[in-house]
Design an enzyme around this catalytic site. Structure first.
Site, mmCIF file in Angstrom:
data_model
loop_
_atom_site.group_PDB
_atom_site.id
_atom_site.type_symbol
_atom_site.label_atom_id
_atom_site.label_comp_id
_atom_site.label_asym_id
_atom_site.label_seq_id
_atom_site.Cartn_x
_atom_site.Cartn_y
_atom_site.Cartn_z
ATOM 1 N N LEU A 1 0.998 -0.985 0.052
ATOM 2 C CA LEU A 1 0.026 0.049 -0.077
ATOM 3 C C LEU A 1 0.840 1.308 -0.036
ATOM 4 O O LEU A 1 1.922 1.200 0.680
ATOM 5 C CB LEU A 1 -0.978 0.155 1.268
ATOM 6 C CG LEU A 1 -2.079 -0.974 1.400
ATOM 7 C CD1 LEU A 1 -2.589 -0.913 2.696
ATOM 8 C CD2 LEU A 1 -3.032 -0.844 0.123
ATOM 9 N N ASP A 2 0.519 2.302 -0.846
ATOM 10 C CA ASP A 2 1.325 3.452 -0.831
ATOM 11 C C ASP A 2 1.436 4.113 0.635
ATOM 12 O O ASP A 2 0.452 3.869 1.354
ATOM 13 C CB ASP A 2 1.163 4.525 -1.822
ATOM 14 C CG ASP A 2 -0.293 4.713 -1.771
ATOM 15 O OD1 ASP A 2 -0.494 5.823 -0.847
ATOM 16 O OD2 ASP A 2 -1.216 4.684 -2.731
ATOM 17 N N ALA A 3 2.148 4.838 0.898
ATOM 18 C CA ALA A 3 2.320 5.540 2.244
ATOM 19 C C ALA A 3 1.224 6.279 2.601
ATOM 20 O O ALA A 3 0.826 6.264 3.968
ATOM 21 C CB ALA A 3 3.496 6.482 2.214
ATOM 22 N N ASP A 4 0.398 6.824 1.728
ATOM 23 C CA ASP A 4 -0.740 7.726 2.025
ATOM 24 C C ASP A 4 -2.077 6.887 1.953
ATOM 25 O O ASP A 4 -3.112 7.453 2.405
ATOM 26 C CB ASP A 4 -1.047 8.552 1.075
ATOM 27 C CG ASP A 4 0.120 9.683 1.239
ATOM 28 O OD1 ASP A 4 0.624 10.039 2.141
ATOM 29 O OD2 ASP A 4 0.268 10.406 0.043
ATOM 30 N N THR A 5 -1.900 5.375 1.887
ATOM 31 C CA THR A 5 -3.161 4.797 1.708
ATOM 32 C C THR A 5 -3.237 3.849 3.106
ATOM 33 O O THR A 5 -2.109 3.324 3.554
ATOM 34 C CB THR A 5 -3.179 3.745 0.607
ATOM 35 O OG1 THR A 5 -3.094 4.652 -0.488
ATOM 36 C CG2 THR A 5 -4.250 2.871 0.568
#
Length: 249
Positions: free
Chosen positions: A113-117
């Site tokens: 998951l990307d850092a913002d998700t």
């Protein structure tokens, strides 16, 4: 089935294997076997004397896979915002290691998951399971809920299911629905088995609705439930079995 031959000295009695996996008490597991509700390697077993090697067989109860490997460990984490999906980060950003520091086993994270998700991230000591769950060819779906900018049309779900062209190729949702429409922001649910980088964000941006917040609420049969950001829980043998079944193991 030769491996199920009765009275073989090696192996463990089937009812004991099931009970150890948390299916029920020994007596309850015996009842399940006698009722024809247990399959071993696809074959119905009704005799209580059957011995099996838990490491060499697939066991289903009422059609649902049960993980009978006592060493199997899979954890679900509600990944917080700002955490990168690596066990350590050379740039010093928050990573996954602090959430699994209590475990001595080597754990693999299933996809990223990307850092913002935020939301469901699975970690397991089964490398093959991790690879299969993450690979799009096995078709294990993930569900996301996105808060997007703008007032989306009710037809957006149809658009996403029909497919969207991106720079690295087209993508099509296996399921999509508009959950809420507001004046300045809307909620959209997206289901897909793609694993490309930031795929949900890029897809929604391509149709004119940039993502404000994104959470993965489900990975295969595993739901986020009531886990708070940063919390983890170990999956039960039944849940691991469902993941194995979804991954074709």
């Amino acid at each position: 089935m030769e491996e199920l031959e009765i009275h073989r000295p090696e192996g463990v009695r089937l009812q004991k294997v099931l009970a150890s996996a948390g299916v029920g008490s020994r007596r309850a597991c015996e009842d399940l076997i006698e009722a024809g509700r247990v399959r071993v390697n696809g074959e119905v077993v009704t005799q209580l004397g059957v011995r099996v090697d838990p490491d060499q067989v697939a066991i289903d109860v009422d059609g649902e896979r049960v993980c009978v490997d006592s060493t199997a460990l899979t954890i679900v984490l509600n990944k917080p915002r700002g955490v990168v999906s690596t066990m350590s980060d050379p740039e010093g950003r928050p990573s996954l290691d602090k959430f699994v520091s209590a475990y001595s086993e080597r754990l693999f994270h299933v996809g990223r998951l990307d850092a913002d998700t935020t939301g469901v991230l699975l970690l397991t000591n089964d490398g093959e399971l991790a690879n299969r769950l993450a690979h799009p060819s096995f078709g294990v779906n993930k569900i996301y809920v996105a808060k997007v900018k703008g007032q989306v049309p009710r037809s957006l779900g149809t658009t996403l299911r029909a497919g969207v062209d991106l720079d690295d190729g087209p993508v099509r949702c296996t399921g999509a629905a508009v959950l809420d429409i507001g004046k300045d922001a809307s909620l959209v649910q997206v289901e897909l088995h793609e694993g490309r980088n930031r795929i949900v964000r890029r897809m929604l941006d391509a149709v004119g609705f940039p993502v404000i917040d994104l959470v993965r609420t489900q990975f295969g049969p595993i739901r986020l439930g009531t886990l708070a950001p940063g919390e983890t829980r170990e999956l039960s043998p039944a849940e691991i079995g469902k993941l194995q079944q979804a991954a074709g193991l």
